[in-house]
Design a protein around this motif. Structure first.
Motif, PDB file in Angstrom:
ATOM      1  N   PRO A   1     -16.427 -22.998  29.509  1.00  0.00           N
ATOM      2  CA  PRO A   1     -17.832 -22.825  29.109  1.00  0.00           C
ATOM      3  C   PRO A   1     -18.285 -21.395  29.380  1.00  0.00           C
ATOM      4  CG  PRO A   1     -17.698 -24.011  31.195  1.00  0.00           C
ATOM      5  CD  PRO A   1     -16.302 -23.858  30.698  1.00  0.00           C
ATOM      6  N   LEU A   2     -18.873 -20.765  28.396  1.00  0.00           N
ATOM      7  CA  LEU A   2     -19.324 -19.387  28.555  1.00  0.00           C
ATOM      8  C   LEU A   2     -20.784 -19.315  29.013  1.00  0.00           C
ATOM      9  CD1 LEU A   2     -17.662 -17.714  25.424  1.00  0.00           C
ATOM     10  CD2 LEU A   2     -16.856 -17.756  27.801  1.00  0.00           C
ATOM     11  N   TYR A   3     -21.624 -20.177  28.490  1.00  0.00           N
ATOM     12  CA  TYR A   3     -23.037 -20.140  28.869  1.00  0.00           C
ATOM     13  C   TYR A   3     -23.622 -21.540  28.747  1.00  0.00           C
ATOM     14  CZ  TYR A   3     -27.940 -18.823  29.093  1.00  0.00           C
ATOM     15  OH  TYR A   3     -29.248 -18.723  29.450  1.00  0.00           O
TER      16      TYR A   3
ATOM     17  N   ALA B   1     -15.469 -25.870  40.016  1.00  0.00           N
ATOM     18  CA  ALA B   1     -14.327 -25.814  39.100  1.00  0.00           C
ATOM     19  C   ALA B   1     -14.752 -25.864  37.642  1.00  0.00           C
ATOM     20  CB  ALA B   1     -13.366 -26.968  39.397  1.00  0.00           C
ATOM     21  N   SER B   2     -15.953 -26.413  37.383  1.00  0.00           N
ATOM     22  CA  SER B   2     -16.400 -26.519  35.990  1.00  0.00           C
ATOM     23  C   SER B   2     -16.634 -25.153  35.346  1.00  0.00           C
ATOM     24  CB  SER B   2     -17.682 -27.351  35.921  1.00  0.00           C
ATOM     25  OG  SER B   2     -18.750 -26.678  36.571  1.00  0.00           O
ATOM     26  N   LYS B   3     -16.747 -24.097  36.164  1.00  0.00           N
ATOM     27  CA  LYS B   3     -16.939 -22.751  35.615  1.00  0.00           C
ATOM     28  C   LYS B   3     -15.625 -22.094  35.227  1.00  0.00           C
ATOM     29  CE  LYS B   3     -20.135 -20.229  37.478  1.00  0.00           C
ATOM     30  NZ  LYS B   3     -20.938 -19.409  38.425  1.00  0.00           N
ATOM     31  N   TRP B   4     -14.510 -22.774  35.553  1.00  0.00           N
ATOM     32  CA  TRP B   4     -13.184 -22.209  35.254  1.00  0.00           C
ATOM     33  C   TRP B   4     -12.560 -22.925  34.059  1.00  0.00           C
ATOM     34  CZ3 TRP B   4     -11.426 -17.935  37.735  1.00  0.00           C
ATOM     35  CH2 TRP B   4     -12.127 -17.543  38.884  1.00  0.00           C
ATOM     36  N   PRO B   5     -11.531 -22.316  33.439  1.00  0.00           N
ATOM     37  CA  PRO B   5     -10.954 -22.912  32.228  1.00  0.00           C
ATOM     38  C   PRO B   5     -10.181 -24.198  32.513  1.00  0.00           C
ATOM     39  CG  PRO B   5     -10.274 -20.609  32.498  1.00  0.00           C
ATOM     40  CD  PRO B   5     -10.934 -21.014  33.756  1.00  0.00           C
TER      41      PRO B   5
END
Length: 414
Positions: free
Chosen positions: A280-282, A240-244
């Protein structure tokens, strides 16, 4: 608790109510429980207030200002980040609950073992004392016959040497008993000085093996199952941390002195209301690495559950076979003891008639003592095997009546 007697169940119940290792485990459980509340705080608004001062080089601000500000942020949707953290915290609570149960089982088993060893050496000390009395009677008989000229002076000397050996053995058993009493006192305090008794259940040939053990309820299995749930929740969280994360943010401030830099008004007020989205983008591959680690941990915990179940089944079967073998040998030892008693009585009559030597009578007394000691040792070994079987199947708490009791502030449910 009967005066002068400490039953095994009472000793166990007393030990678990005061042992510091259980207190430590229960305190850690309270800490983990607070972690659940901390994780749930992510569902609620975050409100901050403060004051600040500063200066500006803008000619319109007129110098320094003092601002009072307040802000609030409410999470609207985060693709399961908070849910997974709450789930992980709850799994850690369940793991610590299993740890408390395991610690209770450890102290119960150690206390019961100490009681059993005290009981063993109580019996062996009584047996050694009986041997001393028996050899003293042989010595008295030998002295009477020697004084009457019916036997040689060597008979009392041989009997006296055996009597000294019997007293030395009695002293050794008394020393062992004192050492195990001291160990028992570390669990139950001054109550350990009392004479102990074992539970009738350990003497019952059927009660200790009744029912089918449920290894899923063993503390070690429960701990690993909770660890797996925590690993699953961590995996969800890292994905989930890769999602907004979408939040509703409100802020406001007021110039208590000078000019508000947002409105350029003296003692002015400013406020805003925004819906924000952040992602987070990168991160240099950190998120992917965390996902891979969490997935591997979930697989590892699944295999640890199978390992714990295999070990529990193996241990329970091993102790059960030892108990069955000890139970079969006990009957043979009791039969040997009865046979030697008959021989001893016959040898005593023959010695009084002068047809049997003093050594034969002394050896018969030694055989009786050895058979009695063997019977006591085998009986206590059998009880030890049954106790270990109960521990391996997770039934110690049921056996000692700890279920549905409050143990150091924690209710122990079956």
């Amino acid at each position: 608790m009967p005066a002068g007697l400490l039953p095994m169940a009472s000793a166990v119940q007393l030990a678990v109510q005061q042992h510091p290792s259980i207190t430590d485990a229960v305190a850690t459980l309270a800490q983990q429980t607070a972690g659940v509340d901390y994780a749930k705080a992510g569902y609620y608004p975050q409100i901050r207030a403060g004051m600040g001062t500063g200066t500006s080089n803008s000619s319109s601000t007129g110098g320094g200002s003092l601002l009072a500000n307040i802000s609030a942020s409410q999470m609207l949707y985060d693709f399961g980040k908070v849910d997974s953290q709450v789930g992980r915290s709850q799994a850690l609570v369940r793991r610590q609950q299993a740890m408390v149960i395991k610690q209770i089982d450890v102290i119960s088993r150690s206390t019961a073992e100490a009681v059993l060893m005290v009981h063993r050496y109580q019996a062996l000390t009584d047996t050694a004392r009986t041997q001393v009395d028996a050899v003293d009677k042989v010595l008295e008989l030998a002295e009477l016959r020697a004084n009457a000229g019916l036997s040689t002076k060597a008979d009392p000397i041989q009997a006296r040497a055996r009597a000294q050996g019997a007293r030395a053995h009695l002293g050794q058993m008394s020393s062992e008993l004192a050492q195990w009493r001291q160990k028992l006192r570390t669990f139950v305090g001054e109550a350990g000085a009392r004479r102990v008794s074992v539970l009738p259940g350990l003497e019952d040939d059927a009660l200790w093996m009744s029912g089918t053990p449920d290894f899923q309820l063993l503390p070690d299995v429960l701990m690993v199952q909770a660890e797996r749930q925590a690993a699953k929740a961590q995996l969800v969280s890292t994905r989930a941390s890769k999602w907004p994360t979408i939040t509703l943010d409100a802020a406001g401030n007021k110039a208590l002195k000078g000019v508000n830099p947002n409105t350029y008004e003296r003692r002015g007020m400013y406020h805003s209301l925004q819906i924000n989205l952040s992602v987070p983008l990168y991160q240099g591959g950190a998120a992917d690495a965390q996902i891979n680690a969490a997935a591997a941990e979930e697989v590892a915990t699944r295999e640890r559950i199978e390992t714990a179940l295999l070990q529990a089944g193996d241990q329970s079967r091993a102790w059960k076979e030892l108990a069955l073998g000890g139970q079969a040998r006990l009957a043979d030892v009791e039969h040997r003891k009865q046979s030697i008693l008959s021989v001893r009585d016959l040898y005593r009559e023959q010695y009084q008639l002068g047809t049997r030597s003093i050594l034969d009578l002394l050896n018969a007394e030694q055989e009786i003592h050895q058979a009695d000691s063997d019977a006591q040792g085998l009986m206590h070994d059998l009880w030890q095997y049954r106790l270990e079987y109960l521990a391996a199947t997770g039934r110690l708490r049921e056996f000692f009546g700890l279920n549905n009791k409050i143990i150091q502030g924690m209710e122990l449910l079956p």
